[in-house]
Design a protein around this motif. Structure first.
Motif, PDB file in Angstrom:
ATOM      1  N   ARG A 153     -14.372 -12.459   8.311  1.00 33.84           N
ATOM      2  CA  ARG A 153     -12.982 -12.027   8.186  1.00 33.84           C
ATOM      3  C   ARG A 153     -12.551 -12.180   6.724  1.00 33.84           C
ATOM      4  NH1 ARG A 153      -9.293 -11.349  12.069  1.00 33.84           N
ATOM      5  NH2 ARG A 153     -10.589 -12.509  13.568  1.00 33.84           N
ATOM      6  N   ALA A 154     -12.116 -11.072   6.118  1.00 30.28           N
ATOM      7  CA  ALA A 154     -11.771 -11.095   4.696  1.00 30.28           C
ATOM      8  C   ALA A 154     -10.332 -10.636   4.471  1.00 30.28           C
ATOM      9  CB  ALA A 154     -12.746 -10.235   3.903  1.00 30.28           C
ATOM     10  N   GLY A 155     -10.112  -9.385   4.101  1.00 30.69           N
ATOM     11  CA  GLY A 155      -8.770  -8.888   3.798  1.00 30.69           C
ATOM     12  C   GLY A 155      -8.591  -8.661   2.309  1.00 30.69           C
ATOM     13  N   ASN A 156      -7.456  -8.074   1.944  1.00 31.87           N
ATOM     14  CA  ASN A 156      -7.140  -7.760   0.552  1.00 31.87           C
ATOM     15  C   ASN A 156      -5.879  -8.480   0.106  1.00 31.87           C
ATOM     16  OD1 ASN A 156      -8.112  -4.230   0.657  1.00 31.87           O
ATOM     17  ND2 ASN A 156      -9.341  -6.049   0.347  1.00 31.87           N
ATOM     18  N   SER A 157      -5.792  -8.726  -1.204  1.00 27.26           N
ATOM     19  CA  SER A 157      -4.593  -9.294  -1.823  1.00 27.26           C
ATOM     20  C   SER A 157      -4.295  -8.549  -3.108  1.00 27.26           C
ATOM     21  CB  SER A 157      -4.784 -10.789  -2.122  1.00 27.26           C
ATOM     22  OG  SER A 157      -4.831 -11.555  -0.936  1.00 27.26           O
ATOM     23  N   VAL A 158      -3.098  -8.781  -3.639  1.00 27.87           N
ATOM     24  CA  VAL A 158      -2.688  -8.172  -4.904  1.00 27.87           C
ATOM     25  C   VAL A 158      -2.606  -9.243  -5.971  1.00 27.87           C
ATOM     26  CG1 VAL A 158      -0.856  -6.928  -6.125  1.00 27.87           C
ATOM     27  CG2 VAL A 158      -1.414  -6.317  -3.761  1.00 27.87           C
ATOM     28  N   ALA A 159      -3.257  -8.973  -7.107  1.00 29.76           N
ATOM     29  CA  ALA A 159      -3.180  -9.852  -8.269  1.00 29.76           C
ATOM     30  C   ALA A 159      -2.387  -9.162  -9.367  1.00 29.76           C
ATOM     31  CB  ALA A 159      -4.578 -10.183  -8.777  1.00 29.76           C
ATOM     32  N   VAL A 160      -1.561  -9.929 -10.065  1.00 32.57           N
ATOM     33  CA  VAL A 160      -0.768  -9.397 -11.177  1.00 32.57           C
ATOM     34  C   VAL A 160      -0.988 -10.287 -12.394  1.00 32.57           C
ATOM     35  CG1 VAL A 160       0.967  -8.412  -9.627  1.00 32.57           C
ATOM     36  CG2 VAL A 160       1.275 -10.745 -10.511  1.00 32.57           C
ATOM     37  N   ALA A 161      -0.370  -9.932 -13.498  1.00 28.91           N
ATOM     38  CA  ALA A 161      -0.527 -10.701 -14.731  1.00 28.91           C
ATOM     39  C   ALA A 161      -0.117 -12.160 -14.506  1.00 28.91           C
ATOM     40  CB  ALA A 161       0.316 -10.092 -15.843  1.00 28.91           C
ATOM     41  N   ALA A 162      -0.753 -13.050 -15.242  1.00 29.23           N
ATOM     42  CA  ALA A 162      -0.510 -14.480 -15.095  1.00 29.23           C
ATOM     43  C   ALA A 162       0.974 -14.810 -15.173  1.00 29.23           C
ATOM     44  CB  ALA A 162      -1.269 -15.247 -16.178  1.00 29.23           C
ATOM     45  N   GLY A 163       1.435 -15.580 -14.210  1.00 25.35           N
ATOM     46  CA  GLY A 163       2.845 -15.960 -14.180  1.00 25.35           C
ATOM     47  C   GLY A 163       3.761 -14.913 -13.588  1.00 25.35           C
ATOM     48  N   ASN A 164       3.197 -13.740 -13.249  1.00 23.77           N
ATOM     49  CA  ASN A 164       3.977 -12.652 -12.646  1.00 23.77           C
ATOM     50  C   ASN A 164       5.238 -12.328 -13.450  1.00 23.77           C
ATOM     51  OD1 ASN A 164       4.775 -10.671 -10.846  1.00 23.77           O
ATOM     52  ND2 ASN A 164       5.451 -12.110  -9.259  1.00 23.77           N
ATOM     53  N   PRO A 165       5.073 -11.923 -14.730  1.00 18.45           N
ATOM     54  CA  PRO A 165       6.243 -11.673 -15.588  1.00 18.45           C
ATOM     55  C   PRO A 165       7.151 -10.553 -15.098  1.00 18.45           C
ATOM     56  CG  PRO A 165       4.253 -10.826 -16.609  1.00 18.45           C
ATOM     57  CD  PRO A 165       3.816 -11.660 -15.443  1.00 18.45           C
ATOM     58  N   ASN A 167       7.893 -10.139 -11.981  1.00 16.37           N
ATOM     59  CA  ASN A 167       8.476 -10.625 -10.718  1.00 16.37           C
ATOM     60  C   ASN A 167       8.168  -9.683  -9.554  1.00 16.37           C
ATOM     61  OD1 ASN A 167       9.740 -12.991 -11.793  1.00 16.37           O
ATOM     62  ND2 ASN A 167      11.313 -11.673 -12.698  1.00 16.37           N
ATOM     63  N   LEU A 168       6.923  -9.245  -9.474  1.00 18.17           N
ATOM     64  CA  LEU A 168       6.514  -8.329  -8.422  1.00 18.17           C
ATOM     65  C   LEU A 168       6.216  -9.072  -7.131  1.00 18.17           C
ATOM     66  CD1 LEU A 168       4.070  -6.055 -10.473  1.00 18.17           C
ATOM     67  CD2 LEU A 168       6.417  -5.515  -9.760  1.00 18.17           C
ATOM     68  N   VAL A 170       4.432  -7.953  -3.018  1.00 15.84           N
ATOM     69  CA  VAL A 170       3.662  -6.904  -2.354  1.00 15.84           C
ATOM     70  C   VAL A 170       4.573  -5.761  -1.916  1.00 15.84           C
ATOM     71  CG1 VAL A 170       2.294  -6.405  -0.282  1.00 15.84           C
ATOM     72  CG2 VAL A 170       1.815  -8.451  -1.620  1.00 15.84           C
ATOM     73  N   GLU A 171       5.846  -6.066  -1.686  1.00 18.53           N
ATOM     74  CA  GLU A 171       6.789  -5.051  -1.219  1.00 18.53           C
ATOM     75  C   GLU A 171       7.499  -4.323  -2.350  1.00 18.53           C
ATOM     76  OE1 GLU A 171       6.829  -8.288  -0.001  1.00 18.53           O
ATOM     77  OE2 GLU A 171       5.599  -7.670   1.721  1.00 18.53           O
ATOM     78  N   THR A 172       7.268  -4.696  -3.610  1.00 17.84           N
ATOM     79  CA  THR A 172       8.003  -4.071  -4.725  1.00 17.84           C
ATOM     80  C   THR A 172       7.052  -3.493  -5.769  1.00 17.84           C
ATOM     81  OG1 THR A 172       8.180  -6.188  -5.920  1.00 17.84           O
ATOM     82  CG2 THR A 172       9.981  -5.603  -4.415  1.00 17.84           C
ATOM     83  N   LEU A 173       6.028  -2.773  -5.302  1.00 11.41           N
ATOM     84  CA  LEU A 173       5.055  -2.164  -6.210  1.00 11.41           C
ATOM     85  C   LEU A 173       5.318  -0.680  -6.446  1.00 11.41           C
ATOM     86  CD1 LEU A 173       1.787  -3.829  -4.830  1.00 11.41           C
ATOM     87  CD2 LEU A 173       3.221  -4.575  -6.747  1.00 11.41           C
ATOM     88  N   CYS A 174       6.431  -0.180  -5.930  1.00 10.79           N
ATOM     89  CA  CYS A 174       6.749   1.244  -6.078  1.00 10.79           C
ATOM     90  C   CYS A 174       6.819   1.630  -7.557  1.00 10.79           C
ATOM     91  CB  CYS A 174       8.084   1.566  -5.398  1.00 10.79           C
ATOM     92  SG  CYS A 174       8.158   1.038  -3.669  1.00 10.79           S
ATOM     93  N   GLY A 175       6.136   2.706  -7.909  1.00  9.92           N
ATOM     94  CA  GLY A 175       6.142   3.189  -9.283  1.00  9.92           C
ATOM     95  C   GLY A 175       5.225   2.423 -10.214  1.00  9.92           C
ATOM     96  N   LYS A 176       4.551   1.407  -9.712  1.00  9.48           N
ATOM     97  CA  LYS A 176       3.676   0.594 -10.551  1.00  9.48           C
ATOM     98  C   LYS A 176       2.242   1.130 -10.524  1.00  9.48           C
ATOM     99  CE  LYS A 176       7.063  -2.143 -11.485  1.00  9.48           C
ATOM    100  NZ  LYS A 176       7.744  -2.040 -12.811  1.00  9.48           N
ATOM    101  N   PHE A 248      -4.591 -14.757 -14.024  1.00 11.63           N
ATOM    102  CA  PHE A 248      -3.759 -13.827 -13.253  1.00 11.63           C
ATOM    103  C   PHE A 248      -3.149 -14.602 -12.098  1.00 11.63           C
ATOM    104  CE2 PHE A 248      -8.124 -13.463 -11.681  1.00 11.63           C
ATOM    105  CZ  PHE A 248      -7.962 -13.660 -10.324  1.00 11.63           C
ATOM    106  N   THR A 249      -2.237 -13.959 -11.381  1.00 10.66           N
ATOM    107  CA  THR A 249      -1.537 -14.597 -10.270  1.00 10.66           C
ATOM    108  C   THR A 249      -1.675 -13.734  -9.028  1.00 10.66           C
ATOM    109  OG1 THR A 249       0.090 -15.671 -11.705  1.00 10.66           O
ATOM    110  CG2 THR A 249       0.716 -15.355  -9.396  1.00 10.66           C
ATOM    111  N   ILE A 250      -2.082 -14.324  -7.924  1.00 12.44           N
ATOM    112  CA  ILE A 250      -2.150 -13.608  -6.650  1.00 12.44           C
ATOM    113  C   ILE A 250      -0.790 -13.710  -5.971  1.00 12.44           C
ATOM    114  CG2 ILE A 250      -3.249 -13.527  -4.392  1.00 12.44           C
ATOM    115  CD1 ILE A 250      -5.750 -14.733  -5.670  1.00 12.44           C
TER     116      ILE A 250
END
Length: 309
Positions: A153-165, A167-168, A170-176, A248-250
């Motif tokens: 059992r695995a699954g996927n996650s979203v990683a963004v830049a360290a510290g999440n500058p 402020n993203l 998973v629900e606010t990735l529109c246009g990114k 990076f930050t998950i």
């Protein structure tokens, strides 16, 4: 580009981590830990001493017994599930461990073929490989041409830049700009489903999928701010984050669009399927399966039923 390639070669499976360092990773942070070095230097075959499963061997077609070998296709660039040891030739990780255990249960030798992920399914369908164990999740399209047997059992996650500058969430990735790897479930299923659920159905700009050949390139582009995030296997992102803290930050898991169960794949209707299912079920009941999960920090992915899909 030449510098990154040299570092990726030297890393031998930890290229995702060193690719970040090559682009100016966090100062004072070692690219590998002592624990990692110990793991990536260990080329011991986990199946040593494991006995064949008589019931599985009895189901094996005579042609496989005569050949005495199975060919497994893997994309050997995805730590901690599928990558190369520091000798740059021994496959290590959960998937090679499972493949070796399966082969031992069938009393067969095992041949690894390093294969680009998006060519594995056509290769299985065309008869070039006997099976794959490469953290491949089940999709309707794959199940049309493959028999798939659950093992993890695995699954996927979203990683963004360290510290999440930015402020993203998973629900606010529109246009990114969000990277996915070519041929992955993230590209084919999860990101489109997330986009429809959180963006297009609400009149928001669509998520821009940036398709890249592998996670090393995705993390490198994330570090250099050419993309806003990476959608990838939770297990691999967790491994890379552990080896290179503060790179990076998950921000969360994405479980829409596809099951988080991963499966061994064979050509649809393969005569090997019954024996393979029996062997995988036998593997799931071994202490070696649990040992492999613990070694690679994947205990939460354990399952007990080798279901044929």
């Amino acid at each position: 580009m030449k510098t990154i390639n040299k570092l990726q070669t030297a890393a031998v499976g930890l290229a995702a981590v060193l690719a970040l360092s090559a682009c100016g990773g966090a100062a004072g942070v070692s690219s590998t830990t002592e624990e990692t070095k110990s793991l990536t230097n260990n080329t011991t075959d986990i199946s040593e001493g494991v006995q064949p499963d008589a019931a599985a061997v009895a189901l094996l077609p005579q042609s496989y017994k005569d050949k005495g070998e199975l060919t497994v296709a893997m994309d050997l660039h995805y730590p901690p599930t599928t990558f190369l040891a520091e000798d740059n030739q021994t496959p290590i990780g959960l998937n090679p461990d499972v493949a070796r255990l399966v082969a031992k249960k069938l009393d067969l030798k095992l041949k690894f073929v390093d294969t680009k992920f998006d060519t594995i399914v056509p290769g299985l369908d065309g008869g070039r490989y006997d099976f794959t164990a490469t953290t491949m999740s089940k999709t309707e399209e794959r199940l049309k041409v493959l028999d798939m047997i659950d093992y993890f059992r695995a699954g996927n996650s979203v990683a963004v830049a360290a510290g999440n500058p930015l402020n993203l969430t998973v629900e606010t990735l529109c246009g990114k700009n969000i990277a996915v790897t070519q041929g992955s479930t993230g590209q084919l299923k999860r990101l489109p489903a997330l986009d429809e659920q959180t963006c297009t159905s609400k009149g928001q700009p669509s998520i821009n999928a940036v398709t890249l050949p592998n996670v090393q390139e995705a993390l490198t582009q994330l570090h250099s701010k050419r993309i806003d995030g990476v959608l990838y296997d939770t297990t691999s992102l967790g491994w890379a984050e552990k080896q290179q803290p503060n790179s990076f930050t998950i921000i969360g898991r994405v479980n829409v669009g596809s099951s988080d169960l991963t499966a061994i794949g064979l050509k649809k209707g393969s005569p090997l399927t019954p024996a393979m299912q029996k062997a995988i079920q036998s593997v799931l009941e071994t202490p070696e399966y649990k040992k492999s999960l613990e070694t690679w920090g994947l205990e939460s992915g354990a399952i007990t039923d080798a279901k044929l899909n």
